[in-house]
Design a protein around this motif. Structure first.
Motif, PDB file in Angstrom:
ATOM      1  N   ASP A  90       1.650  46.686  -8.844  1.00 23.17           N
ATOM      2  CA  ASP A  90       1.059  46.987  -7.532  1.00 23.17           C
ATOM      3  C   ASP A  90       1.291  48.438  -7.125  1.00 23.17           C
ATOM      4  O   ASP A  90       0.410  49.087  -6.559  1.00 23.17           O
ATOM      5  N   ARG A  91       2.472  48.955  -7.416  1.00 18.90           N
ATOM      6  CA  ARG A  91       2.853  50.296  -6.964  1.00 18.90           C
ATOM      7  C   ARG A  91       2.301  51.408  -7.853  1.00 18.90           C
ATOM      8  O   ARG A  91       1.887  52.457  -7.351  1.00 18.90           O
ATOM      9  N   VAL A  92       2.275  51.191  -9.189  1.00 19.14           N
ATOM     10  CA  VAL A  92       1.939  52.284 -10.108  1.00 19.14           C
ATOM     11  C   VAL A  92       0.687  51.995 -10.937  1.00 19.14           C
ATOM     12  O   VAL A  92      -0.246  52.792 -10.962  1.00 19.14           O
ATOM     13  N   LEU A  93       0.673  50.857 -11.605  1.00 21.09           N
ATOM     14  CA  LEU A  93      -0.399  50.591 -12.561  1.00 21.09           C
ATOM     15  C   LEU A  93      -1.753  50.400 -11.889  1.00 21.09           C
ATOM     16  O   LEU A  93      -2.740  51.042 -12.273  1.00 21.09           O
ATOM     17  N   PHE A  94      -1.841  49.530 -10.912  1.00 18.46           N
ATOM     18  CA  PHE A  94      -3.137  49.239 -10.317  1.00 18.46           C
ATOM     19  C   PHE A  94      -3.762  50.442  -9.612  1.00 18.46           C
ATOM     20  O   PHE A  94      -4.962  50.685  -9.755  1.00 18.46           O
ATOM     21  N   PRO A  95      -2.981  51.246  -8.866  1.00 14.86           N
ATOM     22  CA  PRO A  95      -3.592  52.456  -8.295  1.00 14.86           C
ATOM     23  C   PRO A  95      -4.125  53.411  -9.369  1.00 14.86           C
ATOM     24  O   PRO A  95      -5.190  54.014  -9.187  1.00 14.86           O
ATOM     25  N   ALA A  96      -3.405  53.536 -10.485  1.00 15.03           N
ATOM     26  CA  ALA A  96      -3.878  54.412 -11.569  1.00 15.03           C
ATOM     27  C   ALA A  96      -5.164  53.868 -12.187  1.00 15.03           C
ATOM     28  O   ALA A  96      -6.096  54.628 -12.477  1.00 15.03           O
ATOM     29  N   ILE A  97      -5.230  52.557 -12.361  1.00 15.53           N
ATOM     30  CA  ILE A  97      -6.445  51.962 -12.910  1.00 15.53           C
ATOM     31  C   ILE A  97      -7.607  52.158 -11.945  1.00 15.53           C
ATOM     32  O   ILE A  97      -8.709  52.543 -12.357  1.00 15.53           O
ATOM     33  N   GLU A  98      -7.377  51.910 -10.672  1.00 18.64           N
ATOM     34  CA  GLU A  98      -8.466  52.045  -9.702  1.00 18.64           C
ATOM     35  C   GLU A  98      -8.952  53.489  -9.595  1.00 18.64           C
ATOM     36  O   GLU A  98     -10.145  53.728  -9.444  1.00 18.64           O
ATOM     37  N   ALA A  99      -8.042  54.444  -9.707  1.00 23.19           N
ATOM     38  CA  ALA A  99      -8.450  55.852  -9.667  1.00 23.19           C
ATOM     39  C   ALA A  99      -9.343  56.195 -10.853  1.00 23.19           C
ATOM     40  O   ALA A  99     -10.315  56.938 -10.707  1.00 23.19           O
ATOM     41  N   ALA A 100      -9.020  55.645 -12.019  1.00 26.81           N
ATOM     42  CA  ALA A 100      -9.802  55.943 -13.225  1.00 26.81           C
ATOM     43  C   ALA A 100     -11.033  55.052 -13.370  1.00 26.81           C
ATOM     44  O   ALA A 100     -12.004  55.449 -14.008  1.00 26.81           O
ATOM     45  N   HIS A 101     -10.984  53.862 -12.771  1.00 31.33           N
ATOM     46  CA  HIS A 101     -12.065  52.869 -12.921  1.00 31.33           C
ATOM     47  C   HIS A 101     -12.320  52.186 -11.572  1.00 31.33           C
ATOM     48  O   HIS A 101     -11.958  51.018 -11.390  1.00 31.33           O
ATOM     49  N   PRO A 102     -12.929  52.888 -10.628  1.00 29.70           N
ATOM     50  CA  PRO A 102     -13.122  52.336  -9.283  1.00 29.70           C
ATOM     51  C   PRO A 102     -13.867  50.999  -9.269  1.00 29.70           C
ATOM     52  O   PRO A 102     -13.645  50.178  -8.373  1.00 29.70           O
ATOM     53  N   HIS A 103     -14.711  50.773 -10.255  1.00 30.51           N
ATOM     54  CA  HIS A 103     -15.460  49.516 -10.293  1.00 30.51           C
ATOM     55  C   HIS A 103     -14.556  48.292 -10.486  1.00 30.51           C
ATOM     56  O   HIS A 103     -14.971  47.157 -10.228  1.00 30.51           O
ATOM     57  N   LEU A 104     -13.298  48.516 -10.887  1.00 29.32           N
ATOM     58  CA  LEU A 104     -12.354  47.406 -11.063  1.00 29.32           C
ATOM     59  C   LEU A 104     -11.597  47.063  -9.782  1.00 29.32           C
ATOM     60  O   LEU A 104     -10.737  46.180  -9.796  1.00 29.32           O
ATOM     61  N   GLY A 105     -11.935  47.709  -8.688  1.00 25.18           N
ATOM     62  CA  GLY A 105     -11.265  47.429  -7.410  1.00 25.18           C
ATOM     63  C   GLY A 105     -11.198  45.951  -7.064  1.00 25.18           C
ATOM     64  O   GLY A 105     -10.126  45.445  -6.723  1.00 25.18           O
ATOM     65  N   PRO A 106     -12.319  45.210  -7.140  1.00 26.52           N
ATOM     66  CA  PRO A 106     -12.250  43.776  -6.822  1.00 26.52           C
ATOM     67  C   PRO A 106     -11.321  42.992  -7.754  1.00 26.52           C
ATOM     68  O   PRO A 106     -10.611  42.091  -7.307  1.00 26.52           O
ATOM     69  N   VAL A 107     -11.298  43.332  -9.016  1.00 31.00           N
ATOM     70  CA  VAL A 107     -10.399  42.668  -9.973  1.00 31.00           C
ATOM     71  C   VAL A 107      -8.948  42.951  -9.584  1.00 31.00           C
ATOM     72  O   VAL A 107      -8.106  42.041  -9.553  1.00 31.00           O
ATOM     73  N   LEU A 108      -8.647  44.199  -9.270  1.00 29.53           N
ATOM     74  CA  LEU A 108      -7.284  44.577  -8.916  1.00 29.53           C
ATOM     75  C   LEU A 108      -6.841  43.919  -7.617  1.00 29.53           C
ATOM     76  O   LEU A 108      -5.682  43.490  -7.497  1.00 29.53           O
ATOM     77  N   ARG A 109      -7.740  43.796  -6.660  1.00 29.30           N
ATOM     78  CA  ARG A 109      -7.394  43.109  -5.415  1.00 29.30           C
ATOM     79  C   ARG A 109      -7.122  41.625  -5.675  1.00 29.30           C
ATOM     80  O   ARG A 109      -6.211  41.037  -5.093  1.00 29.30           O
ATOM     81  N   SER A 110      -7.896  41.025  -6.558  1.00 24.24           N
ATOM     82  CA  SER A 110      -7.661  39.624  -6.920  1.00 24.24           C
ATOM     83  C   SER A 110      -6.298  39.461  -7.597  1.00 24.24           C
ATOM     84  O   SER A 110      -5.555  38.515  -7.301  1.00 24.24           O
ATOM     85  N   LEU A 111      -5.971  40.380  -8.495  1.00 25.24           N
ATOM     86  CA  LEU A 111      -4.678  40.319  -9.163  1.00 25.24           C
ATOM     87  C   LEU A 111      -3.530  40.532  -8.176  1.00 25.24           C
ATOM     88  O   LEU A 111      -2.497  39.855  -8.253  1.00 25.24           O
ATOM     89  N   THR A 112      -3.717  41.435  -7.221  1.00 23.03           N
ATOM     90  CA  THR A 112      -2.701  41.672  -6.201  1.00 23.03           C
ATOM     91  C   THR A 112      -2.527  40.434  -5.329  1.00 23.03           C
ATOM     92  O   THR A 112      -1.404  40.075  -4.953  1.00 23.03           O
ATOM     93  N   GLN A 113      -3.623  39.772  -5.030  1.00 25.25           N
ATOM     94  CA  GLN A 113      -3.552  38.522  -4.259  1.00 25.25           C
ATOM     95  C   GLN A 113      -2.765  37.468  -5.055  1.00 25.25           C
ATOM     96  O   GLN A 113      -1.962  36.731  -4.485  1.00 25.25           O
ATOM     97  N   ASP A 114      -3.004  37.395  -6.356  1.00 25.74           N
ATOM     98  CA  ASP A 114      -2.215  36.493  -7.213  1.00 25.74           C
ATOM     99  C   ASP A 114      -0.734  36.825  -7.118  1.00 25.74           C
ATOM    100  O   ASP A 114       0.112  35.926  -7.057  1.00 25.74           O
ATOM    101  N   HIS A 115      -0.412  38.109  -7.130  1.00 23.10           N
ATOM    102  CA  HIS A 115       0.993  38.520  -7.035  1.00 23.10           C
ATOM    103  C   HIS A 115       1.615  37.975  -5.756  1.00 23.10           C
ATOM    104  O   HIS A 115       2.763  37.509  -5.767  1.00 23.10           O
TER     105      HIS A 115
END
Length: 156
Positions: free
Chosen positions: A66-91
């Protein structure tokens, strides 16, 4: 790109798989401790140790993502925002389940109750890991991160 740079890029996908497997293994140890647990003080101490260790490891892994990996992924691949939010919700959901397990361990709940808690965590955790790996492993093979593995994927 140098061979060393390519190795580090490929390693993020490998590291994620390794961390997930270590967490699966830690869960299995906690489940075994519950199934073997009896009324002795040694069994109770082992159970506390294994369940606490598992909860700490899984929570640390998710905090790193949540703190490091997902922000880096979203910065490089903004289209994955919904996937990352879903994963954060799982967390968050897994954190809630871990809180219930920790409370049960703290009050010395019977082994059958602890087993139910662990089964719930196991089901959600496995579904989460599989989805995360399907969605992110390919991205991790090209993600440039300079952070340490512990910072990105937790203290495992």
């Amino acid at each position: 790109m140098t061979e060393r740079e390519m190795t580090r890029l490929m390693a993020w996908s490998t590291e994620l798989r390794r961390v997930h497997q270590r967490l699966r293994d830690a869960l299995a140890v906690a489940q075994e401790a519950v199934s073997d647990g009896g009324p002795s003080d040694d069994a109770t101490r082992d159970l506390l140790l294994y369940c606490h260790g598992f909860c700490t490891a899984l929570d640390g892994h998710h905090r790193g993502e949540d703190r490091v990996l997902f922000p880096a992924i979203e910065a490089a691949h903004p289209h994955l925002g919904p996937v990352l939010r879903s994963l954060t919700q799982d967390h968050s959901m897994i954190g809630h389940l871990l809180g219930g397990l920790a409370a049960a361990v703290d009050r010395s709940a019977p082994a059958t109750e602890l087993a139910i808690h662990l089964e719930g965590v196991a089901a959600v955790m496995e579904t989460h890991f599989r989805y995360e790996e399907r969605q992110l492993l390919q991205v991790l093979e090209s993600l440039e991160l300079q952070d340490g593995v512990r910072d990105v994927l937790g203290p495992l």
